[in-house]
Scaffold this motif. Structure first.
Motif, PDB file in Angstrom:
ATOM      1  N   THR A 193       0.826  -1.210   0.000  1.00  0.00           N
ATOM      2  CA  THR A 193       0.000   0.000   0.000  1.00  0.00           C
ATOM      3  C   THR A 193       0.859   1.259   0.000  1.00  0.00           C
ATOM      4  N   ALA A 194       1.998   1.209   0.697  1.00  0.00           N
ATOM      5  CA  ALA A 194       2.910   2.361   0.705  1.00  0.00           C
ATOM      6  C   ALA A 194       3.417   2.654  -0.702  1.00  0.00           C
ATOM      7  N   LEU A 195       3.738   1.602  -1.465  1.00  0.00           N
ATOM      8  CA  LEU A 195       4.227   1.806  -2.827  1.00  0.00           C
ATOM      9  C   LEU A 195       3.132   2.338  -3.738  1.00  0.00           C
ATOM     10  N   LEU A 196       1.887   2.053  -3.400  1.00  0.00           N
ATOM     11  CA  LEU A 196       0.769   2.606  -4.165  1.00  0.00           C
ATOM     12  C   LEU A 196       0.569   4.085  -3.864  1.00  0.00           C
ATOM     13  N   ILE A 197       0.605   4.427  -2.574  1.00  0.00           N
ATOM     14  CA  ILE A 197       0.176   5.765  -2.149  1.00  0.00           C
ATOM     15  C   ILE A 197       1.285   6.810  -2.248  1.00  0.00           C
ATOM     16  N   ILE A 198       2.484   6.482  -1.781  1.00  0.00           N
ATOM     17  CA  ILE A 198       3.521   7.511  -1.632  1.00  0.00           C
ATOM     18  C   ILE A 198       3.923   8.150  -2.963  1.00  0.00           C
ATOM     19  N   PRO A 199       4.209   7.393  -4.038  1.00  0.00           N
ATOM     20  CA  PRO A 199       4.555   8.063  -5.307  1.00  0.00           C
ATOM     21  C   PRO A 199       3.416   8.939  -5.836  1.00  0.00           C
ATOM     22  N   ALA A 200       2.175   8.461  -5.693  1.00  0.00           N
ATOM     23  CA  ALA A 200       1.036   9.263  -6.150  1.00  0.00           C
ATOM     24  C   ALA A 200       0.900  10.540  -5.324  1.00  0.00           C
ATOM     25  N   ALA A 201       1.084  10.419  -4.004  1.00  0.00           N
ATOM     26  CA  ALA A 201       1.008  11.599  -3.135  1.00  0.00           C
ATOM     27  C   ALA A 201       2.141  12.577  -3.433  1.00  0.00           C
ATOM     28  N   ALA A 202       3.321  12.045  -3.766  1.00  0.00           N
ATOM     29  CA  ALA A 202       4.446  12.917  -4.114  1.00  0.00           C
ATOM     30  C   ALA A 202       4.216  13.627  -5.440  1.00  0.00           C
ATOM     31  N   ALA A 203       3.522  12.965  -6.348  1.00  0.00           N
ATOM     32  CA  ALA A 203       3.275  13.558  -7.667  1.00  0.00           C
ATOM     33  C   ALA A 203       2.170  14.610  -7.636  1.00  0.00           C
ATOM     34  N   ARG A 204       1.285  14.519  -6.674  1.00  0.00           N
ATOM     35  CA  ARG A 204       0.109  15.391  -6.650  1.00  0.00           C
ATOM     36  C   ARG A 204       0.455  16.882  -6.641  1.00  0.00           C
ATOM     37  N   PRO A 205       1.388  17.338  -5.790  1.00  0.00           N
ATOM     38  CA  PRO A 205       1.684  18.783  -5.793  1.00  0.00           C
ATOM     39  C   PRO A 205       2.404  19.254  -7.058  1.00  0.00           C
ATOM     40  N   LEU A 206       2.956  18.328  -7.836  1.00  0.00           N
ATOM     41  CA  LEU A 206       3.766  18.692  -8.995  1.00  0.00           C
ATOM     42  C   LEU A 206       2.998  18.631 -10.306  1.00  0.00           C
ATOM     43  N   ALA A 207       1.776  18.091 -10.270  1.00  0.00           N
ATOM     44  CA  ALA A 207       1.021  17.861 -11.504  1.00  0.00           C
ATOM     45  C   ALA A 207      -0.172  18.800 -11.600  1.00  0.00           C
ATOM     46  N   ARG A 208      -0.528  19.123 -12.842  1.00  0.00           N
ATOM     47  CA  ARG A 208      -1.682  19.987 -13.079  1.00  0.00           C
ATOM     48  C   ARG A 208      -2.858  19.240 -13.692  1.00  0.00           C
ATOM     49  N   THR A 209      -2.623  18.057 -14.198  1.00  0.00           N
ATOM     50  CA  THR A 209      -3.690  17.241 -14.781  1.00  0.00           C
ATOM     51  C   THR A 209      -3.594  15.826 -14.228  1.00  0.00           C
ATOM     52  N   PRO A 210      -4.701  15.074 -14.275  1.00  0.00           N
ATOM     53  CA  PRO A 210      -4.644  13.688 -13.803  1.00  0.00           C
ATOM     54  C   PRO A 210      -3.634  12.844 -14.576  1.00  0.00           C
ATOM     55  N   GLU A 211      -3.563  13.063 -15.882  1.00  0.00           N
ATOM     56  CA  GLU A 211      -2.615  12.295 -16.696  1.00  0.00           C
ATOM     57  C   GLU A 211      -1.175  12.603 -16.301  1.00  0.00           C
ATOM     58  N   ALA A 212      -0.896  13.882 -16.058  1.00  0.00           N
ATOM     59  CA  ALA A 212       0.451  14.267 -15.636  1.00  0.00           C
ATOM     60  C   ALA A 212       0.782  13.662 -14.277  1.00  0.00           C
ATOM     61  N   MET A 213      -0.193  13.614 -13.391  1.00  0.00           N
ATOM     62  CA  MET A 213       0.040  13.034 -12.067  1.00  0.00           C
ATOM     63  C   MET A 213       0.394  11.556 -12.189  1.00  0.00           C
ATOM     64  N   ALA A 214      -0.295  10.824 -13.058  1.00  0.00           N
ATOM     65  CA  ALA A 214      -0.005   9.408 -13.238  1.00  0.00           C
ATOM     66  C   ALA A 214       1.396   9.201 -13.803  1.00  0.00           C
ATOM     67  N   LEU A 215       1.793  10.027 -14.768  1.00  0.00           N
ATOM     68  CA  LEU A 215       3.125   9.898 -15.367  1.00  0.00           C
ATOM     69  C   LEU A 215       4.225  10.245 -14.367  1.00  0.00           C
ATOM     70  N   ILE A 216       4.017  11.338 -13.608  1.00  0.00           N
ATOM     71  CA  ILE A 216       5.014  11.740 -12.614  1.00  0.00           C
ATOM     72  C   ILE A 216       5.104  10.681 -11.512  1.00  0.00           C
TER      73      ILE A 216
END
Length: 265
Positions: A193-216
């Motif tokens: 679960t940590a591997l699922l959540i932490i990269p996504a949470a780290a990408a959230r402040p850096l992304a402006r679109t959902p697609e960008a968040m997934a890529l980051i």
């Protein structure tokens, strides 16, 4: 090339990262972290059943994880709060799995490898399973991306557009089960679960679109896998926890970067 255990471990880490990152975004958006825990904890029961019936560990974990995810999806909203139901199912399935493992006679089980991963022992067949599962997850999420996004933003809007939010929830549940099955070898039950959540949470402040968040998130998870393996080799630390530790460091760095960017405006 694949005779080098470090190369195999790196490829396994990247494969799991690419599978977990886009799904992790939906876990964050839908606040499904505890749902992921319940599915991951059920993996130990899958391991026990696979060993008892002489089946592939991957098949056993995948089957039990899908059953757990489907059961929780169907039972939610029927007299129990979601967090209560998930708490019961997560810890009960983990406990039953551990008890079931203790009854296996003549089978040597390394529980630490299943709980915290054993990425350095990944073989070529494991790589095939991991990358096959990652391809299935990416294909499934790509196919249902728009529908999943609409159902995540507004179930009412999804219904108005002819979509079934419960079906999309089921798609996510099946996808989560696949990720749990492929990530078991890399980070183990406790840290999936940590591997699922932490990269996504780290990408959230850096992304402006959902697609960008997934890529980051995919990039961050891949960097965490590579960095965690290097940390494990240099500092002689467990590989799975090291990967999650590096991911957490990237998360802290992303928060600092986002805060600095806001202060510059």
């Amino acid at each position: 090339m694949l005779d080098d255990f470090l190369i195999r471990a790196t490829l396994a880490g990247i494969g799991v990262a690419l599978a977990a990152a886009p799904l992790g975004c939906f876990v964050v958006w839908r606040r499904m972290a505890y749902f992921g825990d319940a599915t991951a904890h059920a993996a130990i029961l899958g391991v026990a059943l696979a060993l008892a019936f002489n089946l592939s560990i991957f098949i056993g974990v995948l089957t039990v994880s899908i059953l757990m995810a489907t059961l929780v999806t169907r039972l939610s909203g029927r007299g129990f709060a979601m967090d209560t139901l998930l708490g019961v199912m997560a810890h009960a399935s983990l406990a039953i799995g551990l008890v079931a493992v203790s009854f296996l006679s003549g089978v040597r089980v390394d529980l630490m490898a299943f709980l915290f991963g054993d990425i350095l022992a990944v073989g070529v067949s494991d790589l095939a399973v991991i990358w096959g599962g990652a391809a299935a997850v990416i294909a499934l999420i790509s196919w249902r991306w728009d529908a999943l996004l609409i159902a995540t933003m507004s179930p009412e809007l999804a219904r108005a557009g002819g979509l079934d939010p419960e079906r999309e929830q089921l798609v996510l549940s099946v996808t989560l089960a696949i990720v749990v099955a492929v990530a078991l070898k890399v980070v183990g039950v406790i840290l999936i679960t940590a591997l699922l959540i932490i990269p996504a949470a780290a990408a959230r402040p850096l992304a402006r679109t959902p697609e960008a968040m997934a890529l980051i998130a995919a990039l961050i998870a891949s960097l965490a896998a590579i960095g965690g393996l290097q940390m494990s080799l240099w500092a002689d630390t467990p590989a799975g926890p090291s990967i999650v530790t590096v991911a957490f460091c990237i998360f802290i760095a992303s928060l600092i970067a986002a805060s600095w960017r806001r202060s510059r405006r």
